[in-house]
Design a protein around this motif. Structure first.
Motif, PDB file in Angstrom:
ATOM      1  N   GLY A   1     -39.895 -13.328 -82.568  1.00 15.86           N
ATOM      2  CA  GLY A   1     -40.538 -12.489 -81.573  1.00 15.86           C
ATOM      3  C   GLY A   1     -39.585 -12.155 -80.448  1.00 15.86           C
ATOM      4  O   GLY A   1     -38.404 -12.523 -80.479  1.00 15.86           O
ATOM      5  N   PRO A   2     -40.057 -11.453 -79.427  1.00 16.01           N
ATOM      6  CA  PRO A   2     -39.219 -11.248 -78.240  1.00 16.01           C
ATOM      7  C   PRO A   2     -38.806 -12.605 -77.686  1.00 16.01           C
ATOM      8  O   PRO A   2     -39.627 -13.522 -77.628  1.00 16.01           O
ATOM      9  N   PRO A   3     -37.553 -12.782 -77.306  1.00 14.28           N
ATOM     10  CA  PRO A   3     -37.099 -14.106 -76.879  1.00 14.28           C
ATOM     11  C   PRO A   3     -37.653 -14.582 -75.544  1.00 14.28           C
ATOM     12  O   PRO A   3     -37.502 -15.746 -75.199  1.00 14.28           O
ATOM     13  N   VAL A   4     -38.283 -13.688 -74.784  1.00 11.88           N
ATOM     14  CA  VAL A   4     -38.888 -14.058 -73.505  1.00 11.88           C
ATOM     15  C   VAL A   4     -40.351 -13.649 -73.518  1.00 11.88           C
ATOM     16  O   VAL A   4     -40.690 -12.499 -73.853  1.00 11.88           O
ATOM     17  N   ALA A   5     -41.227 -14.573 -73.149  1.00  9.10           N
ATOM     18  CA  ALA A   5     -42.655 -14.299 -73.054  1.00  9.10           C
ATOM     19  C   ALA A   5     -43.013 -13.798 -71.656  1.00  9.10           C
ATOM     20  O   ALA A   5     -42.278 -14.039 -70.694  1.00  9.10           O
ATOM     21  N   GLN A   6     -44.133 -13.123 -71.560  1.00 11.18           N
ATOM     22  CA  GLN A   6     -44.688 -12.695 -70.268  1.00 11.18           C
ATOM     23  C   GLN A   6     -43.710 -11.836 -69.470  1.00 11.18           C
ATOM     24  O   GLN A   6     -43.574 -11.965 -68.255  1.00 11.18           O
ATOM     25  N   THR A   7     -43.024 -10.947 -70.199  1.00  5.08           N
ATOM     26  CA  THR A   7     -42.114 -10.022 -69.525  1.00  5.08           C
ATOM     27  C   THR A   7     -42.889  -9.156 -68.541  1.00  5.08           C
ATOM     28  O   THR A   7     -43.987  -8.685 -68.835  1.00  5.08           O
ATOM     29  N   GLY A   8     -42.294  -8.943 -67.386  1.00  2.00           N
ATOM     30  CA  GLY A   8     -42.934  -8.085 -66.393  1.00  2.00           C
ATOM     31  C   GLY A   8     -42.562  -6.631 -66.610  1.00  2.00           C
ATOM     32  O   GLY A   8     -43.242  -5.892 -67.319  1.00  2.00           O
ATOM     33  N   LYS A   9     -41.442  -6.204 -66.036  1.00  2.00           N
ATOM     34  CA  LYS A   9     -41.008  -4.809 -66.092  1.00  2.00           C
ATOM     35  C   LYS A   9     -39.836  -4.641 -67.059  1.00  2.00           C
ATOM     36  O   LYS A   9     -39.032  -5.559 -67.226  1.00  2.00           O
ATOM     37  N   ILE A  10     -39.773  -3.462 -67.671  1.00  2.00           N
ATOM     38  CA  ILE A  10     -38.558  -3.046 -68.372  1.00  2.00           C
ATOM     39  C   ILE A  10     -38.005  -1.858 -67.592  1.00  2.00           C
ATOM     40  O   ILE A  10     -38.580  -0.762 -67.598  1.00  2.00           O
ATOM     41  N   VAL A  11     -36.915  -2.099 -66.886  1.00  2.00           N
ATOM     42  CA  VAL A  11     -36.272  -1.076 -66.070  1.00  2.00           C
ATOM     43  C   VAL A  11     -35.031  -0.605 -66.817  1.00  2.00           C
ATOM     44  O   VAL A  11     -34.228  -1.425 -67.270  1.00  2.00           O
ATOM     45  N   CYS A  12     -34.865   0.695 -66.936  1.00  2.00           N
ATOM     46  CA  CYS A  12     -33.785   1.245 -67.759  1.00  2.00           C
ATOM     47  C   CYS A  12     -32.833   2.091 -66.931  1.00  2.00           C
ATOM     48  O   CYS A  12     -33.243   2.761 -65.966  1.00  2.00           O
ATOM     49  N   ILE A  13     -31.580   2.093 -67.352  1.00  2.00           N
ATOM     50  CA  ILE A  13     -30.551   2.925 -66.745  1.00  2.00           C
ATOM     51  C   ILE A  13     -30.143   3.988 -67.759  1.00  2.00           C
ATOM     52  O   ILE A  13     -29.800   3.668 -68.895  1.00  2.00           O
ATOM     53  N   GLY A  14     -30.193   5.245 -67.365  1.00  2.00           N
ATOM     54  CA  GLY A  14     -29.828   6.338 -68.249  1.00  2.00           C
ATOM     55  C   GLY A  14     -28.415   6.833 -67.979  1.00  2.00           C
ATOM     56  O   GLY A  14     -27.876   6.679 -66.867  1.00  2.00           O
ATOM     57  N   LEU A  15     -27.811   7.409 -69.006  1.00  2.00           N
ATOM     58  CA  LEU A  15     -26.486   8.046 -68.866  1.00  2.00           C
ATOM     59  C   LEU A  15     -25.464   7.103 -68.237  1.00  2.00           C
ATOM     60  O   LEU A  15     -24.722   7.485 -67.327  1.00  2.00           O
ATOM     61  N   ASN A  16     -25.401   5.857 -68.745  1.00  2.00           N
ATOM     62  CA  ASN A  16     -24.539   4.871 -68.107  1.00  2.00           C
ATOM     63  C   ASN A  16     -23.237   4.615 -68.857  1.00  2.00           C
ATOM     64  O   ASN A  16     -22.512   3.678 -68.538  1.00  2.00           O
ATOM     65  N   TYR A  17     -22.929   5.434 -69.871  1.00  2.00           N
ATOM     66  CA  TYR A  17     -21.635   5.362 -70.552  1.00  2.00           C
ATOM     67  C   TYR A  17     -20.959   6.725 -70.436  1.00  2.00           C
ATOM     68  O   TYR A  17     -21.608   7.767 -70.614  1.00  2.00           O
ATOM     69  N   THR A  18     -19.683   6.702 -70.162  1.00  2.00           N
ATOM     70  CA  THR A  18     -18.975   7.971 -69.988  1.00  2.00           C
ATOM     71  C   THR A  18     -19.069   8.838 -71.244  1.00  2.00           C
ATOM     72  O   THR A  18     -19.298  10.045 -71.161  1.00  2.00           O
ATOM     73  N   ASP A  19     -18.943   8.212 -72.435  1.00  2.00           N
ATOM     74  CA  ASP A  19     -18.959   9.011 -73.659  1.00  2.00           C
ATOM     75  C   ASP A  19     -20.349   9.557 -73.958  1.00  2.00           C
ATOM     76  O   ASP A  19     -20.489  10.674 -74.473  1.00  2.00           O
ATOM     77  N   HIS A  20     -21.413   8.815 -73.621  1.00  2.00           N
ATOM     78  CA  HIS A  20     -22.771   9.301 -73.860  1.00  2.00           C
ATOM     79  C   HIS A  20     -23.114  10.443 -72.905  1.00  2.00           C
ATOM     80  O   HIS A  20     -23.741  11.431 -73.306  1.00  2.00           O
ATOM     81  N   ALA A  21     -22.689  10.330 -71.647  1.00  2.00           N
ATOM     82  CA  ALA A  21     -22.937  11.419 -70.699  1.00  2.00           C
ATOM     83  C   ALA A  21     -22.273  12.707 -71.178  1.00  2.00           C
ATOM     84  O   ALA A  21     -22.850  13.796 -71.109  1.00  2.00           O
ATOM     85  N   LYS A  22     -21.066  12.569 -71.719  1.00  2.00           N
ATOM     86  CA  LYS A  22     -20.350  13.751 -72.216  1.00  2.00           C
ATOM     87  C   LYS A  22     -21.040  14.368 -73.424  1.00  2.00           C
ATOM     88  O   LYS A  22     -21.137  15.591 -73.546  1.00  2.00           O
TER      89      LYS A  22
END
Length: 282
Positions: free
Chosen positions: A64-85
């Motif tokens: 299963g997910p390695p952590v129980a009772q997770t609160g938030k999933i906060v994500c960062i977009g466009l955080n690799y130079t090659d992906h942004a390109k």
């Protein structure tokens, strides 16, 4: 130390992976790998347990997910130079932030597509698991707030994300769109989160082959930045962005997954995942 959870969804038990790669049942020592277990003091107590004295988990088991009772999933977009390109977008001056509104799923759980899915896509990412409350954290202290790191697939329905108006969260939050694991690797075992190899295959073909060296905003910067706007709490997950090679960026035409496809992904030292894509079923 590698911590995991095994068993049926909603009934997982805590475990650790010993030096020989064997899964050991931790349920006699702790109730679960939950936010209370992620403090430095709690992790030190777990690390002091004689792993060889714990029962081996035998037979095929679901992780299963390695952590129980997770609160938030906060994500960062466009955080690799090659992906942004590859997206044709400018390098961001500040981290691009969005939330993922689904619960974490197991690393090898099937992913069932939404009933009108058109552009289902993959994103291998380094995930940070927060170990203590973080608000207005300086970059110099940021890593001390990390309990550990995981492999993460920020699965996405691009038509929801980009063609339905509003925020990216729409395309990121369908049930099953947050596979994480197979385990939580504590921060003491990850010497440099800014130098990890990431990869992802679809049906055996390599699509993503990157390294966190190409971060635009490194792990300390991300934690410090988020803590200016969001109170991070134990058990919160930060997904740090994906390298080039997503289906949307495929040339000359985008490539998206469909029912029957298999995704395999992993991060150096953090373990691998495998998901089969299933059609919508009510």
């Amino acid at each position: 130390m590698k911590l995991a959870r095994f068993g049926a969804p909603g009934a997982e038990k805590p475990a650790l992976v010993d030096a020989d790669g064997m899964l050991r049942d931790l349920s006699s020592a702790i109730a679960d790998i939950n936010p209370a277990a992620l403090s430095d003091a709690s992790l030190a107590k777990i690390a002091a347990i004689d792993a060889k004295a714990l029962p081996v988990v035998s037979g095929p088991v679901r992780l299963g997910p390695p952590v129980a009772q997770t609160g938030k999933i906060v994500c960062i977009g466009l955080n690799y130079t090659d992906h942004a390109k590859e997206t044709g977008l400018s390098i961001p001056e500040e981290p691009v932030v969005f939330l993922k509104g689904c619960r974490p799923s197991g690393p090898n759980d099937d992913i069932r597509l939404p009933k009108d899915a058109q552009k289902a896509d993959w994103e291998v990412e380094l995930a940070i698991v927060i170990g203590k409350r973080a608000l207005y954290v300086g970059k110099e202290d940021a890593l001390s707030y990390v309990a550990g790191y995981c492999t993460f697939n920020d699965f996405t329905e691009r038509s929801y994300q980009m063609e339905r108006g509003g925020q990216w969260t729409k395309g990121k939050s369908f049930p099953g769109f947050a596979p994480i694991g197979p385990w939580l690797v504590t921060r003491d075992e990850v010497a440099d989160p800014g130098s990890l190899h990431l990869w992802l295959d679809v049906n055996g073909k390599r699509h993503q082959d990157g390294n966190t060296k190409n971060f635009i905003f490194d792990v300390p910067t991300v934690i410090s930045y988020l803590s200016q706007f969001i109170e991070l709490e134990p058990g919160d997950i930060i997904a740090t962005g994906t390298p080039a090679g997503v289906g949307l960026g495929h040339k000359p035409e985008p490539v998206f997954v469909k029912a029957g496809d298999v995704i395999e992904l992993g991060i150096e030292g953090l373990g691998a995942q495998r998901q089969q894509i299933l059609p919508w079923s009510s």
